[in-house]
Design an enzyme around this catalytic site. Structure first.
Site, PDB file in Angstrom:
ATOM      1  CG  ASP A  30      -2.172   0.990   0.622  1.00 28.82           C
ATOM      2  OD1 ASP A  30      -3.069   0.059   1.016  1.00 28.82           O
ATOM      3  OD2 ASP A  30      -1.658   1.948   0.564  1.00 28.82           O
ATOM      4  CB  THR A  86     -12.730   0.873  -8.411  1.00 28.64           C
ATOM      5  OG1 THR A  86     -13.764  -0.096  -7.735  1.00 28.64           O
ATOM      6  CG2 THR A  86     -11.617   0.101  -8.994  1.00 28.64           C
ATOM      7  CB  THR A 128     -16.040  -3.473  -8.687  1.00 34.80           C
ATOM      8  OG1 THR A 128     -15.955  -4.599  -7.922  1.00 34.80           O
ATOM      9  CG2 THR A 128     -16.951  -3.323  -9.817  1.00 34.80           C
ATOM     10  CE  LYS A 211     -18.972  -6.943  -5.666  1.00 35.72           C
ATOM     11  NZ  LYS A 211     -17.750  -6.057  -5.281  1.00 35.72           N
ATOM     12  CG  ASN A 215     -21.601  -4.993  -5.578  1.00 34.06           C
ATOM     13  OD1 ASN A 215     -22.299  -6.357  -5.043  1.00 34.06           O
ATOM     14  ND2 ASN A 215     -21.299  -4.641  -6.660  1.00 34.06           N
ATOM     15  CB  CYS A 269     -51.181 -11.948 -13.480  1.00 32.73           C
ATOM     16  SG  CYS A 269     -52.346 -13.684 -13.812  1.00 32.73           S
TER      17      CYS A 269
END
Length: 438
Positions: A30, A86, A128, A211, A215, A269
């Site tokens: 990181d 992202t 993602t 993905k 979601n 319906c």
């Protein structure tokens, strides 16, 4: 297996800790030194039940490392996993700046560090991203390091829920790998082998889109339940009891039924009951945009089909199937009746084959409906699919059927719109079919 995990947010930390717990040598990278220091100290930078203990165990066992050095993480590594954020821009576009930055770091790190024992390195997207992203990034990576390193890319979406992330990692609904590179697929088989679950290999774009579809459906379910609650609560109905019973139906409500892309709904319906619910809402002064949009998107689907037919090669159209669903003669609010009516009004010649429809046997409101929309139905109906297809410029197939597929293969019309999508490879091989597949 040595694995470099890029990003120490929620997904990256869970992924790194769980992989390390199952014997992999994981190097978490990181740019934020505080996150790196937190993990290196045996703590989690994000709050998640059980994660701090898992990180501490990994650090203590020497299987989990945290660093800001891309070169150290990539040296001898077989896999890079991209787990960066992202977010969206103000316009709603996916902001891929973090992804591009990591890809640049990976390219530089692969050039600088020693190669893995196998000589091959897999770059795996967990973030993602929109369909097409991974393929484009793969081309860019290959152009930079392809001459000096064997590299391949894949999309491997995660399905982790905050609060249950560790349990979800070990028991995912599925493990999906989108790649065209068998070497990457083999690498991920080994990486995730401890899960004891089959790996679904699909096209990269399919994995990327999955993905988003998941979601969007989760968000839709929440909004649907809330709209039901707003309406029925105003009418004095306990909507939680309604939805509790609703969820007991695992044949239609909580199931794969109605979740296969096809064409518009119709019948006696669904359209009328939706309209009644919307009328009740208006009477109570309640806005139900999701349910209102359901009718709108249904109408847009019908309009889109008509436009595609009119953009086709001619005005002689074979409509194969007229009732709102197969094995029924119910024409009430059938979207195909609307399609036929509209095409006639646009100057098309429409011939219809539906093995169930017998105009003389139609009764009641079913008969009244079709007589008001297609008064010349008898003249439009044919006795066989072959007859309907004769000299047709375009065929619109509304259902999958072996007889229909055989007739299409024999007639070989220039264009086919397969609304059902189950007519088989013989039909798919017809000239021009690919461009008009629904």
């Amino acid at each position: 297996m040595k694995v470099a995990v890029f990003g120490l947010g929620y997904v990256g930390t869970v992924t790194a800790a769980c992989l390390a717990a199952n014997g992999h040598d994981v190097w978490a990278v990181d740019v934020d030194p505080d996150k790196v220091a937190t993990v290196a100290g045996g703590s989690s930078p994000v709050v998640e039940p059980g994660l701090a203990d898992l990180v501490a165990d990994g650090i203590g066992a020497g299987r989990l490392h945290a660093t800001t050095s891309v070169t150290d993480a990539l040296g001898h590594a077989e896999v890079s996993m991209i787990c960066v954020g992202t977010p969206t821009t103000a316009q709603g576009r996916a902001d891929l700046s973090h992804v591009h930055a990591v890809m640049a770091d990976i390219a530089a790190g692969l050039e600088a560090g020693p190669p893995p024992p196998s000589g091959f390195h897999a770059v795996v997207m967990r973030s993602t991203v929109p369909p097409g992203t991974v393929e484009a990034l793969g081309h860019g990576l290959a152009s930079v390091v392809g001459g000096r390193r064997q590299v391949g890319m894949a999309m491997c979406p995660e399905f982790l829920r905050e609060g249950t992330g560790i349990a979800d990692f070990y028991a995912p609904p599925f493990t999906v790998v989108g790649t065209s590179d068998q070497r990457v697929a083999d690498t991920l088989e080994r990486l995730f082998g401890f899960l004891g679950r089959p790996l679904h290999r699909v096209e990269t774009e399919t994995a990327e889109a999955l993905k988003y579809a998941c979601n969007a459906f989760h968000a839709t379910k929440i909004s649907f339940a809330n709209e039901v609650g707003r309406l029925f609560g105003r009418l004095g109905v306990d909507s939680r009891k309604v939805m509790a019973l609703f969820c007991e139906d695992d044949q239609l409500n909580i199931s794969a039924r109605y979740l296969r892309p096809g064409f518009a709904f119709g019948g006696s319906c669904l359209p009328k009951d939706l309209r009644v619910m919307l009328h009740l809402a208006r009477t109570e002064g309640i806005d139900l945009p999701l349910l209102s949009g359901t009718l709108l998107t249904n109408a847009l689907g019908v309009g889109d089909l008509v436009e595609r037919v009119l953009e086709g090669p001619g005005r002689q159209v074979a409509l194969l199937g007229l009732s709102f669903k197969a094995d029924s003669d119910d024409l009430r609010e059938s979207p195909y009746v609307h399609v036929a009516e509209t095409l006639l009004g646009k100057g098309c010649t429409v011939r219809i084959y539906d093995p169930i429809i017998n105009p003389g046997a139609l009764v009641g409101t079913n008969r009244q409906y079709v007589e008001s929309r297609l008064p010349h139905l008898r003249r439009m109906l044919t006795a066989s699919a072959t007859e309907a297809l004769a000299d047709a410029d375009l065929a619109v197939a509304t259902y999958g059927d072996p007889e229909l597929a055989a007739a299409l293969v024999a007639a070989a019309p220039g264009r086919i719109l397969d609304l059902d999508g189950r007519l088989g490879p013989e039909v798919e091989a017809l000239p021009g079919y690919e461009g008009f597949l629904w």
